[in-house]
Design a protein around this motif. Structure first.
Motif, mmCIF file in Angstrom:
data_model
loop_
_atom_site.group_PDB
_atom_site.id
_atom_site.type_symbol
_atom_site.label_atom_id
_atom_site.label_comp_id
_atom_site.label_asym_id
_atom_site.label_seq_id
_atom_site.Cartn_x
_atom_site.Cartn_y
_atom_site.Cartn_z
ATOM 1 N N ARG A 177 -8.485 3.842 20.026
ATOM 2 C CA ARG A 177 -8.926 4.059 21.617
ATOM 3 C C ARG A 177 -10.109 3.379 22.013
ATOM 4 O O ARG A 177 -10.309 2.929 22.944
ATOM 5 N N ASN A 178 -10.971 3.280 21.216
ATOM 6 C CA ASN A 178 -12.208 3.055 21.541
ATOM 7 C C ASN A 178 -12.246 1.233 21.637
ATOM 8 O O ASN A 178 -12.826 0.854 22.468
ATOM 9 N N THR A 179 -11.382 0.925 20.674
ATOM 10 C CA THR A 179 -11.364 -0.647 20.994
ATOM 11 C C THR A 179 -10.499 -1.066 22.309
ATOM 12 O O THR A 179 -11.106 -1.815 23.014
ATOM 13 N N LEU A 180 -9.413 -0.088 22.627
ATOM 14 C CA LEU A 180 -8.817 -0.437 23.798
ATOM 15 C C LEU A 180 -9.505 -0.116 24.901
ATOM 16 O O LEU A 180 -9.668 -0.755 25.996
ATOM 17 N N CYS A 187 -5.107 -2.550 29.731
ATOM 18 C CA CYS A 187 -4.149 -1.964 28.852
ATOM 19 C C CYS A 187 -3.646 -0.599 29.358
ATOM 20 O O CYS A 187 -4.267 0.201 29.604
ATOM 21 N N GLN A 188 -2.590 -0.616 29.283
ATOM 22 C CA GLN A 188 -1.597 0.582 29.963
ATOM 23 C C GLN A 188 -0.522 1.141 29.047
ATOM 24 O O GLN A 188 0.202 0.127 28.407
ATOM 25 N N TYR A 198 -1.758 6.107 29.057
ATOM 26 C CA TYR A 198 -3.098 5.766 28.938
ATOM 27 C C TYR A 198 -3.473 4.467 29.943
ATOM 28 O O TYR A 198 -2.641 3.657 29.930
ATOM 29 N N LEU A 199 -4.551 4.369 30.276
ATOM 30 C CA LEU A 199 -4.962 3.355 30.923
ATOM 31 C C LEU A 199 -6.592 3.076 30.578
ATOM 32 O O LEU A 199 -7.180 4.096 30.511
ATOM 33 N N ASN A 200 -7.101 2.044 30.434
ATOM 34 C CA ASN A 200 -8.307 1.729 30.232
ATOM 35 C C ASN A 200 -8.935 1.276 31.236
ATOM 36 O O ASN A 200 -8.579 1.282 32.482
ATOM 37 N N LEU A 275 -0.319 -5.421 28.611
ATOM 38 C CA LEU A 275 -1.838 -6.113 28.425
ATOM 39 C C LEU A 275 -1.664 -6.931 29.781
ATOM 40 O O LEU A 275 -1.047 -7.781 29.886
ATOM 41 N N SER A 276 -2.800 -6.695 30.470
ATOM 42 C CA SER A 276 -2.886 -7.448 31.743
ATOM 43 C C SER A 276 -4.071 -8.493 31.851
ATOM 44 O O SER A 276 -5.324 -7.819 31.433
#
Length: 284
Positions: A177-180, A187-188, A198-200, A275-276
């Motif tokens: 999660r920390n990486t994302l 990232c979704q 999840y969304l970063n 991944l966008s």
């Protein structure tokens, strides 16, 4: 005056003799039955002890005073005590110091009332080894009444490896999660029910709206008209057929602004992962 002796006929004497023999026969039959019951109980006890002695889980019995009366081989391996040194010892020796008073209080209550909250349930508690180390236990407790008071039997399992695996998994998930969270790409993760899982931070920028507005909400509900677009067809195919896809797509936001994104849509155990990369400047 000499009392007159009663005389019995031959038939009466024979009748009493037959009745006495009949009663003796019943006593002998009852004795044989009792011997069979005792033999059966002895055999059952031997069978139980053989099974219990070789069980992979610790099996420990104790009396109404909290003293250990039975201790199998698995208990020796888990707690480190030899059978000869633990029998008749208080079961508190297996409980960390901070929980001993609560245990004693609970035992007194059970002996007095016959009621307990954990009989028949599987619970997780802390155990104490002979070397003083604490470890997690999964155990179930049974209780049986006797003339001397209730006796207790505990079936316990060392779940240290399970806890260590869960801890390692949690740490791995946190690293993931920390990486994302810190990726420059958006990232979704969208679940099979189409809810945002999840969304970063980068996805928040790409979506032009706070992540809090999207998390837990359905994808189609948050983007009016999205179901009539090409990108939705691709996303749904990935969701249903588990087919990955890469594409470039123009997105028109609710405020009328436009943006171009390079999308990588992948099936994941939770649903789909998107991944966008914002390529708006490149497209202008």
């Amino acid at each position: 005056m000499v009392p007159k002796l009663q005389t019995k006929t031959k038939e009466e004497f024979v009748g009493e003799l037959v009745e006495t023999q009949r009663r003796l026969g019943k006593l002998e039959e009852a004795d044989r039955s009792n011997q069979q019951v005792v033999a059966s109980l002895t055999e059952s006890a031997k069978l139980f002890r053989t099974i219990a002695d070789n069980a992979v889980d610790a099996i420990i019995s104790g009396d109404n005073e909290g003293k250990i009366t039975y201790w199998n081989k698995a208990a020796e391996a888990i707690f480190g005590y030899d059978k000869n040194e633990i029998i008749n010892q208080p079961i508190e020796k297996l409980i960390p110091q901070m929980y001993r008073q609560a245990h004693k209080k609970g035992l007194r209550r059970v002996v007095k009332t016959g009621k307990t909250k954990i009989v028949g349930k599987t619970v997780e508690l802390a155990g104490l080894r002979r070397d003083g180390t604490e470890f997690p236990l999964e155990l179930s407790l049974s209780m049986a009444p006797t003339r001397e008071g209730p006796v207790f039997t505990v079936v316990a399992r060392d779940i240290s490896e399970r806890h260590e695996a869960a801890k390692a998994l949690k740490e791995s998930e946190e690293r993931y999660r920390n990486t994302l969270d810190n990726m420059l790409e958006g990232c979704q993760i969208i679940g099979f029910d189409w809810q945002y899982l999840y969304l970063n931070a980068a996805a928040e920028k790409h979506n032009h709206r706070p992540n809090e507005e999207l998390l837990g909400k359905k994808y189609m509900d948050m983007w009016a008209g999205i179901e009539s677009t090409e990108v939705f067809v691709i996303i749904r195919r990935c969701m249903e057929e588990r087919i990955a896809h890469q594409m470039e797509s123009e997105f028109i936001f609710p405020d009328g602004k436009k943006g171009w994104f390079e999308l990588s849509i992948q099936p994941v155990p939770e649903g789909i992962f998107i991944l966008s990369v914002d390529i708006t400047e490149r497209k202008q």
